[in-house]
Scaffold this active site. Structure first.
Site, PDB file in Angstrom:
ATOM      1  N   ILE A  12      15.988  -5.334   1.338  1.00 22.97           N
ATOM      2  CA  ILE A  12      16.072  -6.320   0.013  1.00 22.97           C
ATOM      3  C   ILE A  12      17.539  -6.412  -0.306  1.00 22.97           C
ATOM      4  CG2 ILE A  12      15.254  -5.912  -2.522  1.00 22.97           C
ATOM      5  CD1 ILE A  12      12.772  -3.927  -1.792  1.00 22.97           C
ATOM      6  N   ASP A  58      26.865   7.722   5.125  1.00 14.17           N
ATOM      7  CA  ASP A  58      25.731   7.785   4.899  1.00 14.17           C
ATOM      8  C   ASP A  58      26.236   8.924   2.782  1.00 14.17           C
ATOM      9  OD1 ASP A  58      22.885   9.747   5.957  1.00 14.17           O
ATOM     10  OD2 ASP A  58      23.678  10.196   3.872  1.00 14.17           O
ATOM     11  N   SER A 124       9.723   2.084  -7.791  1.00 12.31           N
ATOM     12  CA  SER A 124       8.184   1.312  -6.888  1.00 12.31           C
ATOM     13  C   SER A 124       7.629   1.415  -7.731  1.00 12.31           C
ATOM     14  CB  SER A 124       8.230   2.076  -5.561  1.00 12.31           C
ATOM     15  OG  SER A 124       6.896   1.732  -5.332  1.00 12.31           O
ATOM     16  N   TYR A 149       7.165   9.884  -0.454  1.00 11.80           N
ATOM     17  CA  TYR A 149       7.845   8.865  -0.724  1.00 11.80           C
ATOM     18  C   TYR A 149       8.266   9.117  -1.423  1.00 11.80           C
ATOM     19  CZ  TYR A 149       9.214   4.801  -1.302  1.00 11.80           C
ATOM     20  OH  TYR A 149       9.852   2.937  -1.694  1.00 11.80           O
ATOM     21  N   LYS A 153      10.701   8.457  -5.734  1.00 12.97           N
ATOM     22  CA  LYS A 153      10.766   7.520  -6.747  1.00 12.97           C
ATOM     23  C   LYS A 153      10.320   8.707  -8.087  1.00 12.97           C
ATOM     24  CE  LYS A 153      12.951   4.660  -3.696  1.00 12.97           C
ATOM     25  NZ  LYS A 153      14.008   4.095  -3.626  1.00 12.97           N
ATOM     26  N   ASN A 179       5.269  -5.403  -4.216  1.00 13.04           N
ATOM     27  CA  ASN A 179       5.012  -5.781  -3.198  1.00 13.04           C
ATOM     28  C   ASN A 179       6.384  -6.818  -2.713  1.00 13.04           C
ATOM     29  OD1 ASN A 179       2.629  -3.942  -3.345  1.00 13.04           O
ATOM     30  ND2 ASN A 179       2.458  -4.168  -1.447  1.00 13.04           N
TER      31      ASN A 179
HETATM   32  P1  NAD Z   1      15.674  -0.776   4.300  1.00 16.17           P
HETATM   33  O1  NAD Z   1      15.385   0.489   4.826  1.00 16.17           O
HETATM   34  O2  NAD Z   1      15.511  -2.074   4.765  1.00 16.17           O
HETATM   35  O3  NAD Z   1      16.879  -0.514   3.905  1.00 16.17           O
HETATM   36  C1  NAD Z   1      17.032   0.522   2.878  1.00 16.17           C
HETATM   37  C2  NAD Z   1      18.660   0.619   3.501  1.00 16.17           C
HETATM   38  O4  NAD Z   1      19.317   2.310   3.499  1.00 16.17           O
HETATM   39  C3  NAD Z   1      18.831   0.698   4.929  1.00 16.17           C
HETATM   40  O5  NAD Z   1      19.869  -0.192   5.135  1.00 16.17           O
HETATM   41  C4  NAD Z   1      19.205   2.234   5.511  1.00 16.17           C
HETATM   42  O6  NAD Z   1      19.996   1.826   6.488  1.00 16.17           O
HETATM   43  C5  NAD Z   1      19.898   2.899   4.321  1.00 16.17           C
HETATM   44  N1  NAD Z   1      20.018   3.834   4.441  1.00 16.17           N
HETATM   45  C6  NAD Z   1      19.075   5.106   4.551  1.00 16.17           C
HETATM   46  N2  NAD Z   1      18.947   6.327   3.696  1.00 16.17           N
HETATM   47  C7  NAD Z   1      20.732   5.595   4.111  1.00 16.17           C
HETATM   48  C8  NAD Z   1      21.800   7.234   4.004  1.00 16.17           C
HETATM   49  N3  NAD Z   1      20.995   8.190   3.666  1.00 16.17           N
HETATM   50  N4  NAD Z   1      22.493   6.676   3.300  1.00 16.17           N
HETATM   51  C9  NAD Z   1      23.042   5.427   3.854  1.00 16.17           C
HETATM   52  N5  NAD Z   1      22.144   4.074   3.741  1.00 16.17           N
HETATM   53  C10 NAD Z   1      21.085   4.339   3.889  1.00 16.17           C
HETATM   54  O7  NAD Z   1      14.071  -0.635   2.801  1.00 16.17           O
HETATM   55  P2  NAD Z   1      13.983  -2.307   1.755  1.00 16.17           P
HETATM   56  O8  NAD Z   1      12.886  -2.629   2.063  1.00 16.17           O
HETATM   57  O9  NAD Z   1      15.635  -2.990   1.806  1.00 16.17           O
HETATM   58  O10 NAD Z   1      14.001  -0.680   0.748  1.00 16.17           O
HETATM   59  C11 NAD Z   1      15.634  -0.802  -0.371  1.00 16.17           C
HETATM   60  C12 NAD Z   1      15.048   0.497  -1.505  1.00 16.17           C
HETATM   61  O11 NAD Z   1      13.692  -0.150  -2.271  1.00 16.17           O
HETATM   62  C13 NAD Z   1      14.609   1.445  -1.083  1.00 16.17           C
HETATM   63  O12 NAD Z   1      15.130   1.963  -1.866  1.00 16.17           O
HETATM   64  C14 NAD Z   1      13.224   1.334  -1.276  1.00 16.17           C
HETATM   65  O13 NAD Z   1      12.365   2.278  -0.909  1.00 16.17           O
HETATM   66  C15 NAD Z   1      12.471   0.664  -2.372  1.00 16.17           C
HETATM   67  N6  NAD Z   1      11.634  -0.558  -2.906  1.00 16.17           N
HETATM   68  C16 NAD Z   1      10.733  -0.498  -1.006  1.00 16.17           C
HETATM   69  C17 NAD Z   1       9.879  -1.350  -1.514  1.00 16.17           C
HETATM   70  C18 NAD Z   1       9.499  -2.241  -0.397  1.00 16.17           C
HETATM   71  O14 NAD Z   1       8.202  -2.569   0.422  1.00 16.17           O
HETATM   72  N7  NAD Z   1      10.161  -2.505   0.810  1.00 16.17           N
HETATM   73  C19 NAD Z   1       9.361  -1.111  -2.597  1.00 16.17           C
HETATM   74  C20 NAD Z   1       9.302  -0.393  -3.725  1.00 16.17           C
HETATM   75  C21 NAD Z   1      10.639  -0.209  -3.225  1.00 16.17           C
HETATM   76  C1  WQD Z   2      -0.430  -3.854   1.350  1.00 10.09           C
HETATM   77  C2  WQD Z   2      -2.157  -4.042   1.200  1.00 10.09           C
HETATM   78  C3  WQD Z   2      -3.082  -2.443   2.660  1.00 10.09           C
HETATM   79  C4  WQD Z   2      -1.597  -3.059   6.468  1.00 10.09           C
HETATM   80  C5  WQD Z   2       3.915  -0.244  -0.036  1.00 10.09           C
HETATM   81  C6  WQD Z   2       4.051   1.038  -0.545  1.00 10.09           C
HETATM   82  C7  WQD Z   2       4.395   1.129  -1.701  1.00 10.09           C
HETATM   83  C8  WQD Z   2       5.740   0.175  -1.738  1.00 10.09           C
HETATM   84  C9  WQD Z   2       5.722  -0.925  -1.022  1.00 10.09           C
HETATM   85  C10 WQD Z   2       7.839   1.442  -1.154  1.00 10.09           C
HETATM   86  C11 WQD Z   2      -3.340  -2.653   0.557  1.00 10.09           C
HETATM   87  C12 WQD Z   2      -3.351  -3.733   2.827  1.00 10.09           C
HETATM   88  C13 WQD Z   2      -1.821  -3.329   4.642  1.00 10.09           C
HETATM   89  C14 WQD Z   2      -2.378  -3.329   7.444  1.00 10.09           C
HETATM   90  C15 WQD Z   2      -4.054  -3.783   5.880  1.00 10.09           C
HETATM   91  N1  WQD Z   2       7.086  -0.045  -0.826  1.00 10.09           N
HETATM   92  N2  WQD Z   2      -3.003  -3.165   4.648  1.00 10.09           N
HETATM   93  N3  WQD Z   2      -3.596  -3.508   6.821  1.00 10.09           N
HETATM   94  O1  WQD Z   2       0.680   0.274   0.166  1.00 10.09           O
HETATM   95  O2  WQD Z   2       0.752  -1.630  -1.281  1.00 10.09           O
HETATM   96  O3  WQD Z   2       3.133  -0.469  -0.811  1.00 10.09           O
HETATM   97  O4  WQD Z   2       4.759  -0.711  -0.215  1.00 10.09           O
HETATM   98  O5  WQD Z   2       7.938   1.240  -2.368  1.00 10.09           O
HETATM   99  O6  WQD Z   2       5.717   2.734  -2.378  1.00 10.09           O
HETATM  100  O7  WQD Z   2       2.868   1.697  -0.593  1.00 10.09           O
HETATM  101  O8  WQD Z   2       1.584  -2.193   0.471  1.00 10.09           O
HETATM  102  O9  WQD Z   2       1.862  -3.736   3.173  1.00 10.09           O
HETATM  103  O10 WQD Z   2       1.170  -1.410   2.807  1.00 10.09           O
HETATM  104  O11 WQD Z   2      -0.679  -2.565   1.743  1.00 10.09           O
HETATM  105  O12 WQD Z   2      -5.453  -3.848   4.841  1.00 10.09           O
HETATM  106  O13 WQD Z   2      -1.964  -3.224   8.453  1.00 10.09           O
HETATM  107  O14 WQD Z   2      -2.543  -4.395   2.640  1.00 10.09           O
HETATM  108  O15 WQD Z   2      -4.685  -1.074   2.732  1.00 10.09           O
HETATM  109  O16 WQD Z   2      -4.743  -3.056   0.226  1.00 10.09           O
HETATM  110  P1  WQD Z   2       1.009  -1.249  -0.857  1.00 10.09           P
HETATM  111  P2  WQD Z   2       1.717  -2.639   1.956  1.00 10.09           P
END
Ligand code: NAD
Ligand code: WQD
Length: 336
Positions: A12, A58, A124, A149, A153, A179
């Site tokens: 992201i 970090d 999240s 995790y 948050k 998502n």
């Molecule tokens: P990502 O792992 O691709 O990005 C996170 C980045 O943070 C990585 O580049 C990693 O190297 C860096 N990082 C981790 N720990 C660190 C540290 N201690 N110091 C410096 N850098 C560090 O994940 P993303 O999907 O891009 O997610 C970004 C943020 O959004 C995260 O906080 C994640 O929890 C949150 N988020 C993600 C999702 C999702 O589904 N992808 C959903 C909701 C919230």
């Molecule tokens: C989506 C749907 C699964 C994989 C997670 C984190 C959430 C947020 C986003 C960070 C669900 C189904 C999945 C597979 C499947 N991240 N599924 N087969 O669980 O909604 O959210 O990512 O904050 O905190 O929990 O996302 O993509 O894992 O699942 O059937 O191999 O797909 O059961 O219904 P989720 P997901």
């Protein structure tokens, strides 16, 4: 003045850096590259034609942070850095609490010591737990989370709220993402999971490219239209643009605000599989498996507050998300 993007080399973060640079903002990226490749920032430079200033640091490295804040004129921090694998967090809770919570506390302390008190935080939809009512509004109240995790948050939202309550010079925007999937149109940046993906879309794209045999669908007996889990998938570029809007908002001294970033549309696992098949003309073989522990049946947003107050709404639909995820996977079969 610049924006510091922690975790800016990640999925992201890299898309957000593109949108910030395109909007004319000055950006500094910090990342420890634990879950990212420096290649992603090279690709960001290729897309935008701009240079990215990067600190390989970090967020738990106090001296590294202090040096950064001493060298750069930072106005706002967009804080993405963190560990995010739900399943892994169950086995490594200490690592998740240390990285995400100790890291954020260290960052906050360094920020305030350098007079930087504006933060946009990646939260999240997981903080809602199992929602009682859908679509979910921001005032729904936080629920019980099922993994460390998610608790990081949940707790970090509380910590940032308490920091703001104690010192009203802070401006804090908590963005609750639903998502995120999809990738930049160029196919140059996208999601690059390590090992076998846990999330649905990267699993589907790896089945499509032949790395994985078939998708396991976790449960078909949920109380949803086809029995499979319903989620609010949002294009990562829409999410990135949401951060540009939040940057504009935080300049108005907002205090503390919470926004859902989602589309407001609930899509089931099988809906997404079929959308991927028709968008890309590829069959995705799947088998029905048992429910995955900790999953909820249905989770989608009411994103009207972000529309009203940030002037933001998602523009891309599921077909765009499926095409763009697949383009990135095809152009980068081995990741970065
Ligand atoms: P990502 O792992 O691709 O990005 C996170 C980045 O943070 C990585 O580049 C990693 O190297 C860096 N990082 C981790 N720990 C660190 C540290 N201690 N110091 C410096 N850098 C560090 O994940 P993303 O999907 O891009 O997610 C970004 C943020 O959004 C995260 O906080 C994640 O929890 C949150 N988020 C993600 C999702 C999702 O589904 N992808 C959903 C909701 C919230
Ligand atoms: C989506 C749907 C699964 C994989 C997670 C984190 C959430 C947020 C986003 C960070 C669900 C189904 C999945 C597979 C499947 N991240 N599924 N087969 O669980 O909604 O959210 O990512 O904050 O905190 O929990 O996302 O993509 O894992 O699942 O059937 O191999 O797909 O059961 O219904 P989720 P997901």
């Amino acid at each position: 003045m610049s924006i510091l993007v922690t975790g800016g080399a990640g999925f992201i973060g890299s898309h957000t850096v593109v949108e910030l640079l395109n909007a004319g903002e000055d950006v500094v990226v910090l990342d420890n590259l634990y879950n990212a490749s420096p290649e992603s920032l090279k690709r960001v430079e290729e897309i935008t034609g701009k240079t990215v200033k990067f600190y390989e640091t970090d967020i738990r490295d106090r001296k590294g942070l202090d040096d950064l804040f001493a060298n750069e004129k930072i106005e706002t921090v967009i804080h993405f850095a963190g560990l995010k694998a739900v399943g892994e967090s169950v086995y490594k809770p200490w690592e998740y609490y240390d990285n995400n919570i100790t890291g954020t506390l260290t960052l906050i302390d360094s920020m305030r010591n350098h007079g930087v008190k504006n933060m946009i935080f990646s939260s999240s939809a997981t903080v809602y737990g199992d929602p009682k009512v859908v679509p979910i509004t921001e005032d729904a109240g936080k629920g019980n989370v099922t993994n460390p995790y998610g608790w990081t948050k949940w707790m970090l939202e509380q910590i940032l709220t308490d920091i703001y309550n104690a010192d009203k010079e802070w401006n804090v925007i908590l963005l609750r993402y639903f998502n995120p999937i999809g990738a930049h149109k160029s196919g140059l940046i996208g999601e690059n999971p390590n090992g076998v993906p846990n999330n649905l879309m990267p699993y589907i794209t790896q089945v499509a490219i032949g790395k994985l045999k078939e998708l396991g669908v976790f449960g078909d007996d949920y109380p949803t239209h086809d029995g499979t889990g319903v989620r609010d998938y949002i294009h990562v570029v829409d999410l990135a643009v949401g951060h540009v809007k939040a940057i504009e908002k935080i300049k108005e001294n907002v205090g503390l605000e919470i926004y859902n970033l989602g589309t407001g549309v609930g899509v089931s696992v099988l809906d997404l599989v079929h959308a991927f098949e028709s968008a890309n003309g590829i069959k995705i073989p799947y088998v029905i498996k048992a429910r995955r522990e900790g999953d909820v049946a249905t989770c989608y947003s009411d994103a009207s507050k972000a529309k009203r107050e940030l002037g933001w709404e998602a523009k891309y639909n599921i077909e765009d998300m499926c095409k763009d995820s697949w383009r990135f996977q095809q152009k980068n079969p081995e990741g970065y």
